[in-house]
Write a protein that holds these residues in place. Structure first.
Motif, PDB file in Angstrom:
ATOM      1  N   LEU A 145       0.646  -1.074  -0.037  1.00 27.80           N
ATOM      2  CA  LEU A 145       0.138   0.112  -0.197  1.00 27.80           C
ATOM      3  C   LEU A 145       1.038   1.111   0.042  1.00 27.80           C
ATOM      4  N   GLN A 167      -4.510   0.142  -5.376  1.00 27.73           N
ATOM      5  CA  GLN A 167      -4.522   0.758  -4.080  1.00 27.73           C
ATOM      6  C   GLN A 167      -5.727   0.217  -3.394  1.00 27.73           C
ATOM      7  N   LYS A 169      -6.092  -2.108  -0.220  1.00 27.88           N
ATOM      8  CA  LYS A 169      -6.858  -1.575   0.965  1.00 27.88           C
ATOM      9  C   LYS A 169      -8.063  -2.802   1.639  1.00 27.88           C
TER      10      LYS A 169
END
Length: 418
Positions: free
Chosen positions: A185, A348, A352
């Protein structure tokens, strides 16, 4: 042909079934609790008459509460104790002559003594377990069975499924997943920042390090920044070459345009000189050679002017193509950056989501450590029992409580808060 067998002859034979019935009768008198059990739908009763194998049968208590007895047919049984049913059958059978087959194949009639009639329960109604049980459903009933024994027969509490995997091992695995996802991340965040910087700060032509990304302490982020830097440097070189070509074409077009103007002026002057020479030739003041020279000069200057005009047009076209190529190169670079930015944003978002799931699994695995070591949490057992009148009673039970056939047990396990 039916034969009447003398009663004393059949009674002289001590059949093993008689001994079994006698022992059962003695046991029944010694076990008042068992004698008080009332038959119900689902029980299976085994009937037999000593010395008459044809009269041995296993018959279930049907929905209407009756059993299908050989010779007698449908016979009421529901709500009766085993002793009551035995007494009723003894009364009925002693009133009748029962056909029997002799060893020689002939059939005769014989009477039945009360002690010859044997009745026992072959199968009890099952008990039913549901809720937090490994294998919910029917459990065969055995006399004296407790709730703990029934749960063990059904595979134990459902929390045992949690023991298939070791929460301590799972905790290490989920921790490693979380650490890896956090690093990924961070890298994607750095990638997004660098791409946004490249889009907001276009590469300046002629600057080798234009758009250089800010370096991050992370080694992977440094590699990413270096790759983006090299990509932008390569783009800057290509753009500089294309712009340089456009500038060269523009300068050449300007020079050719000026040369074209001069060539056109020279061609116009040569044309005027040729016209003047031809007019003087008509008056006889100049020679023919002079007119020919003027004509050749006019044609030469016209040709040079035409060639210069063609070269100027070509140079202008090259300039326009180089300008368009530079714009296309810039557009392609922006499209590449936008595509990479979109992919990075998607990665991303996915990372997450994966990180959130891994952290939730980590929290659950941590909470299950107490279940692994200390066992399940609070266990609530509810017993549902129907009496002879058909009324259901709800009882807060314990694992040591004895069951009766047909009981329904509900198990609810409250695990520690996860």
């Amino acid at each position: 042909m039916l034969l009447m067998f003398p009663p004393f002859r059949r009674k002289a034979i001590v059949h093993p079934a008689f001994l079994a019935s006698l022992a059962l009768a003695i046991f029944a008198h010694e076990s008042p609790a068992r004698a008080e059990y009332k038959l119900g739908t689902g029980d299976v009763v085994e009937l037999s008459i000593a010395g008459i194998s044809e009269m041995t049968a296993r018959v279930p208590v049907d929905l209407d509460g009756s059993v299908n007895v050989p010779i007698l047919g449908s016979f009421p049984a529901k709500g009766l104790s085993l002793d009551d049913l035995r007494a009723n059958l003894q009364t009925e059978f002693t009133k009748r002559q029962i056909p029997v087959r002799a060893p020689d194949g002939r059939t005769g009639l014989t009477s039945v003594a009360p002690e010859d009639v044997s009745v026992k329960i072959a199968e009890y109604r099952p008990v039913y377990l549901h809720g937090d049980i490994a294998r919910a459903g029917e459990v065969p009933y055995r006399p004296g069975m407790s709730i703990r024994q029934a749960i063990a027969h059904a595979g134990g509490f459902d929390v045992a499924r949690l023991r298939i995997s070791n929460p301590y091992v799972d905790t290490v695995e989920y921790q490693a997943q979380s650490t890896t996802l956090i690093q990924e991340l961070a890298v994607e965040g750095e990638r997004i920042k660098q791409l946004q910087t490249q889009l907001q700060q276009p590469t300046a032509v002629g600057v080798e390090s234009a758009g250089q990304p800010v370096r991050s302490p992370s080694g992977e982020a440094n590699v990413l920044a270096e790759r983006l830097k090299l990509q932008q440097q390569d783009y800057a070189k290509q753009l500089r070459y294309v712009v340089s070509s456009a500038e060269f074409a523009s300068s050449r077009a300007t020079l050719l345009s000026e040369q074209k103007s001069k060539e056109e002026e020279g061609s116009k002057a040569d044309l005027e000189d040729f016209e003047r020479s031809r007019s003087l030739l008509e008056k006889g003041t100049v020679s023919t050679q002079r007119v020919s020279d003027a004509r050749r000069a006019m044609l030469l200057s016209s040709t040079r002017a035409l060639q210069t005009a063609v070269e100027a047009t070509r140079a202008q076209r090259e300039y326009e193509e180089a300008t368009r190529a530079s714009q296309q190169l810039e557009d392609q670079n922006n499209i590449r950056l936008l595509t990479e930015l979109q992919d990075a944003l998607s990665r991303q978002a996915r990372i997450k989501a994966q990180l959130s799931a891994a952290q939730q699994k980590l929290a659950i695995a941590g909470a299950l450590k107490s279940v692994w070591t200390e066992g399940p949490g609070v266990i609530a057992i509810t017993l549902f029992r129907v009496d002879e009148a058909g009324v259901e009673t709800k009882i807060n039970a314990t694992e040591s409580m004895a069951l009766l056939p047909g009981d329904v047990v509900e198990v609810a396990i409250k695990l520690p808060a996860l």
